[in-house]
Design a protein around this motif. Structure first.
Motif, mmCIF file in Angstrom:
data_model
loop_
_atom_site.group_PDB
_atom_site.id
_atom_site.type_symbol
_atom_site.label_atom_id
_atom_site.label_comp_id
_atom_site.label_asym_id
_atom_site.label_seq_id
_atom_site.Cartn_x
_atom_site.Cartn_y
_atom_site.Cartn_z
ATOM 1 N N PRO A 1 -54.862 -53.182 21.793
ATOM 2 C CA PRO A 1 -53.521 -53.746 21.982
ATOM 3 C C PRO A 1 -52.447 -52.682 22.188
ATOM 4 N N LEU A 2 -51.477 -53.006 23.041
ATOM 5 C CA LEU A 2 -50.358 -52.104 23.297
ATOM 6 C C LEU A 2 -49.385 -52.087 22.123
ATOM 7 N N ARG A 3 -49.297 -53.201 21.430
ATOM 8 C CA ARG A 3 -48.341 -53.318 20.333
ATOM 9 C C ARG A 3 -48.962 -54.093 19.181
ATOM 10 N N ALA A 4 -48.668 -53.633 17.959
ATOM 11 C CA ALA A 4 -49.144 -54.343 16.765
ATOM 12 C C ALA A 4 -47.956 -54.636 15.860
ATOM 13 N N THR A 5 -47.959 -55.813 15.292
ATOM 14 C CA THR A 5 -46.899 -56.231 14.379
ATOM 15 C C THR A 5 -47.532 -56.830 13.136
ATOM 16 N N TYR A 6 -47.038 -56.416 11.973
ATOM 17 C CA TYR A 6 -47.458 -57.019 10.710
ATOM 18 C C TYR A 6 -46.348 -57.947 10.242
ATOM 19 N N VAL A 7 -46.702 -59.192 9.941
ATOM 20 C CA VAL A 7 -45.743 -60.150 9.405
ATOM 21 C C VAL A 7 -46.095 -60.372 7.932
ATOM 22 N N ILE B 1 -58.224 -51.810 10.531
ATOM 23 C CA ILE B 1 -57.381 -51.609 11.713
ATOM 24 C C ILE B 1 -56.016 -51.080 11.281
ATOM 25 N N SER B 2 -55.642 -49.936 11.832
ATOM 26 C CA SER B 2 -54.357 -49.316 11.502
ATOM 27 C C SER B 2 -53.475 -49.289 12.738
ATOM 28 N N GLY B 3 -52.830 -50.406 13.021
ATOM 29 C CA GLY B 3 -51.908 -50.485 14.136
ATOM 30 C C GLY B 3 -52.601 -50.445 15.483
ATOM 31 N N PRO B 4 -51.844 -50.214 16.567
ATOM 32 C CA PRO B 4 -52.441 -50.136 17.906
ATOM 33 C C PRO B 4 -53.271 -48.862 18.037
ATOM 34 N N SER B 5 -54.159 -48.843 19.024
ATOM 35 C CA SER B 5 -54.999 -47.661 19.206
ATOM 36 C C SER B 5 -54.146 -46.469 19.631
ATOM 37 N N ASN B 6 -54.552 -45.291 19.177
ATOM 38 C CA ASN B 6 -53.851 -44.057 19.515
ATOM 39 C C ASN B 6 -54.850 -43.044 20.047
ATOM 40 N N SER B 7 -54.491 -42.327 21.078
ATOM 41 C CA SER B 7 -55.368 -41.286 21.608
ATOM 42 C C SER B 7 -54.535 -40.090 22.060
ATOM 43 N N ALA B 8 -54.984 -38.898 21.685
ATOM 44 C CA ALA B 8 -54.354 -37.658 22.153
ATOM 45 C C ALA B 8 -55.425 -36.748 22.746
ATOM 46 N N ASP B 9 -56.437 -37.361 23.347
ATOM 47 C CA ASP B 9 -57.562 -36.598 23.896
ATOM 48 C C ASP B 9 -57.162 -35.733 25.088
ATOM 49 N N ILE B 10 -56.194 -36.191 25.875
ATOM 50 C CA ILE B 10 -55.821 -35.477 27.099
ATOM 51 C C ILE B 10 -54.568 -34.636 26.846
ATOM 52 N N MET C 1 -53.479 -33.183 24.431
ATOM 53 C CA MET C 1 -52.841 -33.386 23.119
ATOM 54 C C MET C 1 -51.567 -34.219 23.219
ATOM 55 N N GLN C 2 -51.492 -35.073 24.212
ATOM 56 C CA GLN C 2 -50.334 -35.962 24.373
ATOM 57 C C GLN C 2 -50.702 -37.337 23.824
ATOM 58 N N LEU C 3 -49.950 -37.791 22.820
ATOM 59 C CA LEU C 3 -50.261 -39.066 22.178
ATOM 60 C C LEU C 3 -49.940 -40.232 23.113
ATOM 61 N N VAL C 4 -50.918 -41.096 23.311
ATOM 62 C CA VAL C 4 -50.735 -42.313 24.096
ATOM 63 C C VAL C 4 -51.157 -43.489 23.219
ATOM 64 N N VAL C 5 -50.304 -44.493 23.116
ATOM 65 C CA VAL C 5 -50.566 -45.652 22.269
ATOM 66 C C VAL C 5 -51.093 -46.802 23.130
ATOM 67 N N PRO D 1 -56.716 -58.702 23.424
ATOM 68 C CA PRO D 1 -55.358 -59.115 23.822
ATOM 69 C C PRO D 1 -54.398 -57.927 23.868
ATOM 70 N N ALA D 2 -53.328 -58.059 24.644
ATOM 71 C CA ALA D 2 -52.366 -56.960 24.813
ATOM 72 C C ALA D 2 -51.505 -56.742 23.573
ATOM 73 N N HIS D 3 -51.264 -57.810 22.814
ATOM 74 C CA HIS D 3 -50.420 -57.719 21.624
ATOM 75 C C HIS D 3 -51.164 -58.318 20.432
ATOM 76 N N TYR D 4 -50.884 -57.769 19.261
ATOM 77 C CA TYR D 4 -51.646 -58.130 18.062
ATOM 78 C C TYR D 4 -50.699 -58.376 16.903
ATOM 79 N N ILE D 5 -50.804 -59.553 16.307
ATOM 80 C CA ILE D 5 -49.975 -59.908 15.154
ATOM 81 C C ILE D 5 -50.892 -60.207 13.970
ATOM 82 N N ALA D 6 -50.693 -59.484 12.882
ATOM 83 C CA ALA D 6 -51.466 -59.714 11.660
ATOM 84 C C ALA D 6 -50.531 -60.255 10.584
ATOM 85 N N ILE D 7 -50.849 -61.439 10.089
ATOM 86 C CA ILE D 7 -50.069 -62.041 9.011
ATOM 87 C C ILE D 7 -50.653 -61.565 7.686
#
Length: 223
Positions: free
Chosen positions: A215-221, A195-204, A206-210, A155-161
């Motif tokens: 998921p594009l966005r992660a939220t902890y409730v 799982i630590s938040g949304p995926s992160n990559s700086a392979d290209i 060295m520019q960080l892309v989330v 899914p594009a968005h992720y909510i963890a309670i």
């Protein structure tokens, strides 16, 4: 689950190592490896550590409570653009009386392929964390028949309670709790995901892309 060709496999390993097969290997006592307390840290301290770490992993933290949890989640779903929701089959959704009109539930009866299709089509996934590690802002989730791996990543968005009682300092405490279940003979899922938040990559360059690989966005409730 059964192990196939166990003896021949271990015999081959021993042969490659140039020694006799060992049969007297003793499992270490987990309690000797795990800190028994957090020292002076309180639950409130752990919450503050979690919040601080979430700043570094591009994850939003929202504090709620059981009385307004449904409204909190509904607001987050709308902030994510609405659309279809997929949840795990965790019994806690029933305990907290949570319902979502446009939603799927990951369920064993639907079969693996159908569950994956549902996850791909969902805009938001909502799960309950089995544990949360304050030190790294990591949630721990077990793969089970009612909660497959794809649920967390497609899914594009992720909510963890996160229930406060599930918040610990670091992975050693979560490992201790899982080990107690194993020692008690309880079944453990096919994998344990950290799982630590949304995926992160700086392979290209060295520019960080989330959100490249998940998921594009992660939220902890936190409740």
């Amino acid at each position: 689950m059964t192990a196939s060709n166990k003896d021949s496999f271990l015999n081959t390993i021993a042969s490659k190592l140039g020694r006799e097969r060992r049969y007297d290997v003793q499992r270490p006592d987990m309690q000797d490896l795990i800190p028994h307390s957090y020292g002076s840290l309180t639950t409130d301290d752990l919450i503050e550590i979690l919040k601080e770490q979430c700043l570094f992993i591009h994850t939003q933290v929202i504090e709620s409570n059981p009385e307004i949890l449904q409204r909190t989640l509904d607001d987050l779903i709308q902030a994510n653009g609405g659309g279809m929701v997929i949840t795990s089959g965790d019994a806690r959704f029933g305990e907290y009386k949570l319902t979502f009109p446009d939603s799927f539930v990951w369920e064993e009866a639907a079969g693996r392929e159908q569950n994956i299709i549902r996850s791909e089509s969902a805009n938001t996934a909502i799960i309950f964390a089995d544990y949360a590690l304050a030190e790294s802002a990591t949630i721990v989730v077990e793969s089970r028949p009612d909660q497959g791996r794809s649920l967390h990543f497609l899914p594009a968005h992720y909510i963890a309670i996160i229930e406060k009682k599930r918040l610990v300092l670091r992975s050693t405490q979560a490992a201790a709790a899982l080990n107690r279940r194993i020692e008690a003979g309880e079944p453990i899922g096919s994998s344990i995901n950290f799982i630590s938040g949304p995926s992160n990559s700086a392979d290209i360059e060295m520019q960080l892309v989330v959100g490249v690989h998940g998921p594009l966005r992660a939220t902890y409730v936190l409740i």
